[in-house]
Design a protein around this motif. Structure first.
Motif, short mmCIF file in Angstrom:
data_model
loop_
_atom_site.label_atom_id
_atom_site.label_comp_id
_atom_site.label_asym_id
_atom_site.label_seq_id
_atom_site.Cartn_x
_atom_site.Cartn_y
_atom_site.Cartn_z
N ALA A 290 0.84 -1.23 -0.18
CA ALA A 290 0.03 -0.03 0.09
C ALA A 290 0.81 1.10 -0.04
N ARG A 291 2.14 1.33 0.87
CA ARG A 291 3.05 2.37 0.81
C ARG A 291 3.46 2.64 -0.93
N ALA A 292 3.74 1.64 -1.26
CA ALA A 292 4.43 1.57 -2.70
C ALA A 292 3.35 2.04 -3.56
N GLY A 313 12.19 -0.90 -3.21
CA GLY A 313 12.77 0.21 -2.50
C GLY A 313 11.35 1.08 -2.04
N LEU A 314 10.24 0.86 -3.07
CA LEU A 314 9.04 1.59 -2.78
C LEU A 314 8.38 1.07 -1.63
N LEU A 315 8.48 -0.18 -1.15
CA LEU A 315 7.96 -0.89 -0.12
C LEU A 315 8.53 -0.43 1.30
N SER A 316 9.40 0.13 1.20
CA SER A 316 9.99 0.68 2.68
C SER A 316 9.78 2.00 3.21
N PRO A 317 9.53 2.23 4.28
CA PRO A 317 9.17 3.68 4.94
C PRO A 317 10.59 4.34 4.90
N LYS A 318 11.68 3.86 4.59
CA LYS A 318 12.98 4.59 4.45
C LYS A 318 13.17 5.29 3.17
N ALA A 321 18.00 7.33 0.09
CA ALA A 321 19.33 7.54 0.73
C ALA A 321 19.57 6.52 1.85
N GLN A 322 18.62 6.66 2.79
CA GLN A 322 18.79 5.72 3.86
C GLN A 322 18.87 4.37 3.56
N LEU A 323 18.23 3.57 2.47
CA LEU A 323 18.32 2.43 2.11
C LEU A 323 19.69 1.99 1.63
N ARG A 324 20.15 2.85 0.58
CA ARG A 324 21.55 2.72 0.05
C ARG A 324 22.58 2.85 1.29
N LYS A 325 22.35 3.46 2.37
CA LYS A 325 23.29 3.56 3.42
C LYS A 325 23.31 2.28 4.19
N GLU A 326 21.96 1.75 4.55
CA GLU A 326 21.74 0.78 5.40
C GLU A 326 21.87 -0.54 4.82
N LEU A 327 21.08 -0.68 3.79
CA LEU A 327 20.84 -2.01 3.20
C LEU A 327 21.73 -2.48 1.96
N LEU A 328 22.42 -1.69 1.35
CA LEU A 328 23.14 -2.20 0.21
C LEU A 328 24.34 -2.88 0.47
#
Ligand SMILES: NC(=O)C1=CN([C@@H]2O[C@H](COP(=O)(O)OP(=O)(O)OC[C@H]3O[C@@H](n4cnc5c(N)ncnc54)[C@H](OP(=O)(O)O)[C@@H]3O)[C@@H](O)[C@H]2O)C=CC1
Ligand SMILES: N[C@@H](C[C@H]1CC(C(=O)O)=NO1)C(=O)O
Length: 328
Positions: A290-292, A313-318, A321-328
């Motif tokens: 639903a967020r996406a 990435g569209l599913l995450s509330p982050k 930039a945060q996703l690139r920093k934390e999850l890549l």
């Protein structure tokens, strides 16, 4: 949090209750209301502060809901509710009658495009997360075989289908995988398995007063797209037993892609789920999508989408930039 995503729920059963709970876990979302075909006074939510409306009032809320999550049954509810809601809202649903997904896609795509909405259908875990993993396996290991196993657990789609049979007062369906088939797959034999080789289905049914048990059994075991291709057993029980022994809804399963890469090395990709509550997990997937959908709509996208069309990435509330920093 201001600017929260305003969500509506249509249909309040196991899945609807799970969506309500998942929204409560999502600080970037707000549940505007629940829409039901029943008398709102008779629908008890987890949060008594959230209003319940008759489904007949949904058109009053087109400017107050960013995404409507449809939680009805795939066998009978969504084929009617999906195309209608596609004309009013951005929508997410969990439609899981696999054999009919292409037709269902077309039935929601047209009203969604004509009204300028996004409609994400067949979200959840299968179809949904398992679909994504089957795609990834075939794309990454083009030479190989893909296998999907479910259970032992309670299938909500098959349980819903059982409950729609005339003469059935209540019921559930358990999916049981063949250990022999799983062993053959895990041993790397790359077996060719037919539908009937992989699972059996077991139903526990409460009959309406005066219903014909043989007619109900036949209607279930011969049901196309749900039971006809499986060895299916139907047990008749009373209502007290159904409530006492069949209230939990655990499930799970796994997708395996077994194949060889270019220099003949064996490779295996596997994605598995162990679910304490099938509806609550499925609901959590719907809420993430639903967020996406809200983001896609704000970007001007329209029409029907499946999980294959949505960037993870569209599913995450982050933020990206945060996703690139934390999850890549
Ligand atoms: N893609 C996936 O991975 C998955 C998909 N699903 C899908 O979710 C669908 C819904 O499953 P589930 O929530 O378990 O189904 P339920 O039978 O619990 O609910 C279906 C609908 O029935 C109505 N209803 C619920 N309780 C009552 C009641 N006590 N009396 C009368 N009506 C009632 C509700 O509509 P109303 O409020 O309008 O009366 C509800 O939306 C399944 O059919 C399946 O297709 C489920 C799991 C995984
Ligand atoms: N859509 C299923 C989710 C999984 C479970 C399942 C099955 O047990 O046949 N198939 O797909 C459900 O409604 O529970």
């Amino acid at each position: 949090m201001t600017n929260r995503i305003r969500v509506g729920i249509t249909g309040y059963g196991n899945l609807g209750r799970g969506v309500e709970a998942a929204i409560a876990q999502s600080p970037d979302m707000r549940l505007v209301g629940v829409f039901s075909r029943r008398d709102p006074a008779g629908v008890q939510l987890l949060d008594s502060e959230v209003p319940v409306y008759s489904i007949d009032r949904t058109e009053e809320f087109t400017d107050e809901i960013d995404v409507m999550i449809l939680c009805g049954g795939s066998k009978s509810d969504l084929p009617e509710q999906g195309p209608y809601m596609a004309g009013l809202f951005n929508v997410v649903d969990s439609y899981d009658t696999h054999a009919s997904i292409p037709e269902y896609y077309a039935s929601v795509d047209q009203p969604a495009r004509e009204s300028g909405h996004v409609y994400l259908l067949s979200s959840g875990w299968d179809p949904g997360l398992f679909s994504i993993n089957r795609l990834m396996g075939e794309a990454i290991l083009p030479e190989g075989e893909t296998y999907t196993f479910w259970g032992k657990g309670l299938s909500q789609g098959h349980s819903d289908a059982v409950r729609r049979v005339p003469g059935v007062k209540g019921g559930v369906q358990y999916t049981i995988p063949s250990e022999t088939a799983i062993e053959r797959v895990r041993s790397g034999q790359l077996p060719q398995l037919e539908t009937r080789d992989k699972h059996v289905r077991e139903c526990y049914v409460v009959l309406e007063e005066g219903a014909d048990a043989n007619a109900v059994r036949h209607a279930i075991v011969s049901m196309p797209a749900y039971f006809a291709d499986y060895d299916t057993t139907v047990h008749f029980i009373d209502e007290a037993t159904l409530k006492a022994e069949h209230g939990a809804m655990p499930h799970g399963g796994f997708v395996i892609r077994s194949g060889k890469t270019g220099q003949d090395n064996d490779q295996v990709m596997e994605f598995s789920l162990k679910l304490g509550s099938n509806p609550e997990f499925t609901a959590s997937v719907l809420v993430a999508y639903a967020r996406a959908v809200h983001r896609l709509a704000r970007l001007g996208d329209i029409g029907a989408k499946t999980v294959f069309d949505v960037a993870p990435g569209l599913l995450s509330p982050k933020s990206p930039a945060q996703l690139r920093k934390e999850l890549l």
